[in-house]
Design a protein around this motif. Structure first.
Motif, short mmCIF file in Angstrom:
data_model
loop_
_atom_site.label_atom_id
_atom_site.label_comp_id
_atom_site.label_asym_id
_atom_site.label_seq_id
_atom_site.Cartn_x
_atom_site.Cartn_y
_atom_site.Cartn_z
N ASN A 474 19.14 -11.17 14.48
CA ASN A 474 19.71 -9.73 14.62
C ASN A 474 21.03 -9.70 15.22
O ASN A 474 21.61 -8.78 15.32
CB ASN A 474 18.58 -8.87 15.13
CG ASN A 474 17.52 -8.71 14.23
OD1 ASN A 474 17.42 -8.88 13.08
ND2 ASN A 474 16.41 -8.62 14.99
N ASP A 477 25.44 -9.88 12.69
CA ASP A 477 25.46 -9.03 11.46
C ASP A 477 26.38 -9.57 10.40
O ASP A 477 27.18 -10.53 10.72
CB ASP A 477 26.14 -7.62 12.03
CG ASP A 477 27.71 -7.70 12.87
OD1 ASP A 477 27.93 -8.99 12.97
OD2 ASP A 477 28.01 -6.94 13.66
N TRP A 478 26.70 -8.78 9.64
CA TRP A 478 27.50 -9.20 8.41
C TRP A 478 28.88 -9.66 8.82
O TRP A 478 29.28 -10.83 8.26
CB TRP A 478 27.48 -8.48 7.04
CG TRP A 478 28.29 -8.92 6.10
CD1 TRP A 478 29.39 -8.59 5.57
CD2 TRP A 478 28.17 -10.18 5.43
NE1 TRP A 478 29.79 -9.53 4.54
CE2 TRP A 478 29.06 -10.37 4.41
CE3 TRP A 478 27.04 -11.22 5.61
CZ2 TRP A 478 29.00 -11.42 3.49
CZ3 TRP A 478 27.28 -12.43 4.67
CH2 TRP A 478 28.25 -12.68 3.82
N ALA A 615 18.22 -8.68 8.32
CA ALA A 615 19.23 -8.12 9.58
C ALA A 615 20.44 -7.66 8.74
O ALA A 615 21.24 -7.15 9.65
CB ALA A 615 19.23 -9.39 10.24
N ILE A 616 20.80 -7.82 7.44
CA ILE A 616 22.17 -7.54 7.05
C ILE A 616 21.95 -6.78 5.97
O ILE A 616 22.93 -6.59 5.20
CB ILE A 616 23.06 -8.77 6.74
CG1 ILE A 616 22.51 -9.82 5.94
CG2 ILE A 616 23.33 -9.45 8.33
CD1 ILE A 616 23.42 -10.79 5.42
N SER A 619 24.24 -3.83 5.51
CA SER A 619 25.48 -3.85 5.44
C SER A 619 26.18 -2.99 4.54
O SER A 619 25.57 -2.65 3.36
CB SER A 619 25.87 -5.27 5.43
OG SER A 619 26.93 -5.43 5.17
#
Length: 700
Positions: A474, A477-478, A615-616, A619
């Motif tokens: 996590n 990020d992207w 987690a992304i 995005s």
């Protein structure tokens, strides 16, 4: 002309002639398409100027890949001074080839490494032009194309597949940008920072120089005075400075050239015009030395005018430094036999390994030797508390030197399958490579039979410790993942195309990508790497090395490796970064495909959201994520011919150009992992010197 006749010749040239007087020779041609190249040069087409008629044959890029209107880039011969080609972006000079030196343009890589066509540069009182021709009628069809972003692609026609394949791409790197380092500055892709002043020169604007703005260039520390004695400082293997304002004489020798420069107070440098057969001809510079690039093999020699006092002072400094070094290190050299790497040095793993390690060779790959006592102290005697990892080579320890500098110490294990060859190979591959996306090798130690490598310490360890660990995933990020992806791509591009030798890594994987304190990625572990020289594009080995899940099909099955092997591994890595899953350990409730197979399935079913790491998923850069996935699938295509080279991969990742649809990937069939395979995977197995082939079982 009452009866014009248009004909399309076998050469591809569309010619218009007077049908009433046509005699089938060049003098009867009234107009021909070869005089207006567009974005493409083909065999027999001239790029240059007809000095009699004034006809200027230059090529221009398209506006975009699907818009043939005139784009931003123009490739054009400049006949002023000694002729050279410029690529312009709009009205600004963008890059320069350097002058033709009898073999190639001094500022460009050799364009025809495999000898599939002949090159010709004609320079006389009637015309100046460059042209290439196939060696014979059975040779491959070749064309050169300037892309909308200014790159030059060398394309070869594949008769079997009926497509144009990219043979070579000339990309403009930072050191190719015209005048990046300003006057009397020299740019070297192997240095960081890129620019430095020629000897005897200092930055004109030290403040700008420190801010990495080198455009103001350098000025002489001591001005030239016509009444004082002068000499010349030789620079070897460079792209010659801009020749627009130069003078030349193609008939005199290098010694006569030197005398001509000495006799003219305004002459700043001289060089041979032709490097063949020991050199001939003369080029003289009278203005600032602009746009010099450092080379190792493709450049040529230039002699820069210096005050005699500067030359003597430089010689005294070098002599004093040498004497101090001998006095200071003489005992150490006697005791430890300083370890110097030579890329031609080879030794087998025998009982005489220690003697081989201590052997002094020529200084092709010199690397600082660090005392074992210093390393022991820095790592607290290789304490387990300082151990930060372990791979096929052996354990890696964190250390701290007396000056507070943190280091990573890689110590070859006595039980490791690797030996002197791999140790020497890693040092020789990376010792003199400098790129922000390659880990920096600081030194080595070979005392008492040890084989130790010392690297810069990476605060955030390796990429796999983030993307494959739930607690850490996590944190990426992207934007961070995209930054890491682009950094790895640029590092691979440097290894494959921009470094002194073409280097194939052969073990690219998440655990070999290290992250610094700013999460900048750095490719590491070059023990399995191989260097290609000259025109070599692929190699073959009976000993397959690498890591399960990352090895390309042609390498695993036939032992054939090339830059496309690394591209395949990079494609696997892209998919892992996007998904947060390992290729080999991936499992799905509805099928037995590995991660690459799942990505292929999701792509074909237009269901890529099922592949992306949660987690992304939120995005805002969904199109960017999809683009990375598609690029990854293009990289893992089964046939290496279909895979892009890294220059194209970098472009795919950094632009909005339309991407082709990928073909079937290699090693994606359904399989059932055997217990032994799972054990190896769970232990993060790296093949070292062992055979490592992904298990492929038929669909049940």
């Amino acid at each position: 002309m009452k009866n014009p006749v248009a004909r399309l010749l076998d050469s591809g040239n569309l010619v218009v002639s007077d049908g009433d007087h046509e005699k089938n020779n060049a003098r009867d041609i009234i107009w021909q398409s070869f005089d207006y190249p567009g974005d493409t040069l083909i065999a027999g087409m001239k790029a240059g100027i007809d000095l009699v008629t004034g006809l200027d044959r230059y090529y221009t890029s398209w506006k975009s890949v699907d818009d043939p209107s005139t784009g931003s880039f123009i490739g054009r011969l400049d006949p002023n001074g000694f002729p050279q080609f410029f690529r312009s972006k709009g009205y600004d000079k963008w890059s320069r080839t350097g002058p033709w030196n009898g073999r190639q343009f001094s500022g460009s890589p050799k364009l025809n490494p495999d000898g599939i066509y002949t090159e010709k540069f004609v320079f006389n009182e009637k015309e100046i032009y460059y042209m290439f021709d196939p060696i014979n009628s059975t040779s491959a069809n070749v064309r050169l194309k300037i892309t909308p972003n200014g790159d030059i692609k060398h394309l070869i026609w594949n008769h079997q597949k009926k497509i144009w394949m990219v043979y070579f791409t000339e990309m403009v790197s930072d050191c190719d940008i015209y005048g990046l380092c300003g006057a009397a500055g020299i740019c070297n892709t192997n240095n960081s920072p890129r620019c430095e002043c020629l000897s005897g020169f200092v930055p004109k604007s030290p403040e700008k120089w420190k801010a990495v703005d080198w455009s103001s260039g350098c000025v002489r520390e001591t001005e030239l005075d016509c009444g004082t004695e002068v000499g010349f400082l030789k620079y070897t293997g460079v792209k010659l400075p801009d020749t627009q304002h130069s003078k030349y004489d193609l008939k005199i020798s290098l010694e006569e050239c030197r005398r001509s420069c000495l006799e003219n107070c305004n002459c700043t440098a001289y060089a041979n015009a032709d490097i063949r057969n020991g050199g001939s001809g003369c080029i003289l510079w009278f203005n600032d030395l602009m746009d010099i690039k450092g080379y190792t093999t493709d450049g040529q020699d230039i002699y820069v005018r210096m005050p005699a006092s500067e030359l003597v002072f430089a010689l005294i400094l070098m002599l004093a430094f040498w004497r101090r070094k001998q006095k200071k290190e003489g005992k150490k050299l006697t005791d430890t036999n300083r370890f110097i790497i030579n890329r031609n040095f080879a030794c087998n793993r025998t009982t005489s390994e220690t003697m081989a390690l201590n052997k002094i060779e020529t200084e092709d790959w010199e690397l600082p030797l660090v005392d074992l006592k210093r390393i022991v102290k820095a790592t607290d005697n290789f304490s387990q508390d300082n151990k930060i990892g372990e791979g096929g080579f052996g354990p890696v320890y964190k250390g701290k030197m007396n000056d507070g500098k943190e280091i990573a110490v890689k110590r070859l294990s006595k039980n490791s399958g690797q030996g002197v060859d791999e140790f020497r190979n890693e040092v020789s591959c990376i010792a003199k490579l400098q790129h922000r996306n390659l880990v920096t090798l600081l030194g080595c130690c070979t005392e008492k039979g040890e084989r130790i490598l010392i690297y810069e310490y990476m605060t955030n360890k390796s990429l796999d410790s983030f993307i494959f660990v739930d607690q850490s995933r996590n944190l990426l990020d992207w934007p961070k993942r995209h930054h890491i992806i682009n950094g790895i791509a640029r590092g691979l591009l440097y290894l494959h195309q921009d470094s002194k030798l073409r280097i194939i890594h052969r073990d690219l994987k998440a655990s070999n990508i290290l992250l610094d304190h700013e999460m900048n990625p750095k490719i590491s572990d070059f023990g399995m790497a191989r260097r290609f020289e000259g025109s070599q594009t692929e190699g073959n080995t009976a000993r397959i090395v690498g890591t399960y899940g990352y090895i390309s099909p042609e390498y695993a099955i036939d032992g054939v490796f090339s830059v496309k092997s690394d591209v395949y591994s990079f494609g696997v890595l892209l998919t892992e970064i996007v998904s947060g899953k390992k290729n080999r350990l991936f499992s799905h409730p509805n099928h037995s495909l590995n991660l690459i197979g799942n990505a292929w399935k999701c792509y074909n079913e237009d269901a890529l959201s099922g592949l992306v790491d949660e987690a992304i998923l939120d995005s805002k850069n969904q199109m960017e994520v999809v683009r990375v996935i598609q690029t990854g699938l293009l990289c893992v295509q089964e046939d290496p011919i279909d895979r892009p080279v890294m220059s194209h991969v970098v472009l795919m990742l950094s632009s909005t150009m339309k991407l082709p649809h990928p073909k079937k990937p290699g090693f994606f069939m359904e399989r059932k992992l055997r217990d032994a395979d799972c054990l190896l995977s769970n232990s993060n197995f790296s093949s070292g010197n062992q055979l490592a082939i992904t298990t492929i079982l038929p669909r049940e």
